[in-house]
Design a protein around this motif. Sequence first.
Motif, PDB file in Angstrom:
ATOM      1  N   LEU A   1       5.554 -13.293  -1.356  1.00  0.00           N
ATOM      2  CA  LEU A   1       5.627 -12.157  -2.274  1.00  0.00           C
ATOM      3  C   LEU A   1       4.660 -11.054  -1.842  1.00  0.00           C
ATOM      4  CD1 LEU A   1       5.817 -14.133  -5.621  1.00  0.00           C
ATOM      5  CD2 LEU A   1       7.628 -12.704  -4.650  1.00  0.00           C
ATOM      6  N   PHE A   2       3.461 -11.459  -1.459  1.00  0.00           N
ATOM      7  CA  PHE A   2       2.453 -10.488  -1.020  1.00  0.00           C
ATOM      8  C   PHE A   2       2.885  -9.788   0.270  1.00  0.00           C
ATOM      9  CE2 PHE A   2      -1.452  -9.565   1.424  1.00  0.00           C
ATOM     10  CZ  PHE A   2      -1.993  -8.610   0.579  1.00  0.00           C
TER      11      PHE A   2
ATOM     12  N   ALA B   1       5.759  -7.391  -0.279  1.00  0.00           N
ATOM     13  CA  ALA B   1       5.275  -6.131  -0.904  1.00  0.00           C
ATOM     14  C   ALA B   1       4.632  -5.233   0.141  1.00  0.00           C
ATOM     15  CB  ALA B   1       4.292  -6.456  -2.014  1.00  0.00           C
ATOM     16  N   LEU B   2       3.867  -5.824   1.053  1.00  0.00           N
ATOM     17  CA  LEU B   2       3.243  -5.022   2.126  1.00  0.00           C
ATOM     18  C   LEU B   2       4.300  -4.406   3.040  1.00  0.00           C
ATOM     19  CD1 LEU B   2       0.168  -7.165   3.213  1.00  0.00           C
ATOM     20  CD2 LEU B   2       0.180  -5.091   1.828  1.00  0.00           C
ATOM     21  N   GLU B   3       5.324  -5.180   3.350  1.00  0.00           N
ATOM     22  CA  GLU B   3       6.381  -4.686   4.242  1.00  0.00           C
ATOM     23  C   GLU B   3       7.147  -3.525   3.612  1.00  0.00           C
ATOM     24  OE1 GLU B   3       7.019  -5.382   7.481  1.00  0.00           O
ATOM     25  OE2 GLU B   3       5.178  -6.539   7.313  1.00  0.00           O
ATOM     26  N   TYR B   4       7.342  -3.583   2.318  1.00  0.00           N
ATOM     27  CA  TYR B   4       8.065  -2.522   1.627  1.00  0.00           C
ATOM     28  C   TYR B   4       7.128  -1.418   1.126  1.00  0.00           C
ATOM     29  CZ  TYR B   4      12.300  -5.259   1.852  1.00  0.00           C
ATOM     30  OH  TYR B   4      13.388  -5.979   2.284  1.00  0.00           O
ATOM     31  N   ASN B   5       5.837  -1.526   1.458  1.00  0.00           N
ATOM     32  CA  ASN B   5       4.828  -0.531   1.074  1.00  0.00           C
ATOM     33  C   ASN B   5       4.831  -0.239  -0.418  1.00  0.00           C
ATOM     34  OD1 ASN B   5       3.863  -0.101   3.711  1.00  0.00           O
ATOM     35  ND2 ASN B   5       5.626   1.196   4.136  1.00  0.00           N
ATOM     36  N   ILE B   6       4.870  -1.300  -1.193  1.00  0.00           N
ATOM     37  CA  ILE B   6       4.852  -1.131  -2.651  1.00  0.00           C
ATOM     38  C   ILE B   6       3.421  -0.903  -3.091  1.00  0.00           C
ATOM     39  CG2 ILE B   6       5.222  -2.297  -4.854  1.00  0.00           C
ATOM     40  CD1 ILE B   6       7.661  -3.592  -3.599  1.00  0.00           C
TER      41      ILE B   6
ATOM     42  N   LYS C   1      12.157 -13.100   2.467  1.00  0.00           N
ATOM     43  CA  LYS C   1      12.889 -12.956   1.209  1.00  0.00           C
ATOM     44  C   LYS C   1      13.268 -14.319   0.654  1.00  0.00           C
ATOM     45  CE  LYS C   1      16.878 -10.673  -0.890  1.00  0.00           C
ATOM     46  NZ  LYS C   1      16.935 -11.700  -1.891  1.00  0.00           N
TER      47      LYS C   1
ATOM     48  N   ALA D   1      10.176 -15.697  -0.843  1.00  0.00           N
ATOM     49  CA  ALA D   1       9.815 -14.944  -2.049  1.00  0.00           C
ATOM     50  C   ALA D   1      10.736 -15.317  -3.213  1.00  0.00           C
ATOM     51  CB  ALA D   1       9.874 -13.450  -1.776  1.00  0.00           C
TER      52      ALA D   1
END
Length: 154
Positions: free
Chosen positions: A145-146, A149-154, A134, A137
């Motif tokens: 950032l990428f 996003a993967l960790e939060y399954n966006i 974070k 990011a």
Amino acid sequence: LLESKRIAAVIRLQDDLHPPVDSEDCPICLETIKHVNSTTITRLFCCGGWICKQCSNARKDKDKEGASDEMYRDKCPLCREEFPNEGDYKELGTRALEHSNKGKAWAQAKLGTWYLRGLHGFALEEKKGLQLMKEAADQRDPDALFMLALEYNI
């Protein structure tokens, strides 16, 4: 064919007039790297600098062939400090921690990944990994950032 050439010319003109925010020139070959991230550059843990993948690969090939100058072999092309031994993740981790403590986004993203995955001798600590990710990011690091996003399954 004519239309594709026209479109390519318009895109080149657009890139010249409005270059991507995260573009920089390689300090070795001076080629413009349009999107600086871990797929287009090789990060140097000693000084925190970077060189493009092509320069990195050319340097490695020269070292393997024994064609590189003895004075510069196994040394950083930017700061001339010795590279850590290949696979010495303890040394890489120490250097990444130093850069991370100075607020360097790339180091925070790298350490965040290592903590999230439990890689290279770092304990699996998701909370610490996400915090580092974070912080990186927030500085607009593209890799962070990428990964976030993967960790939060966006």
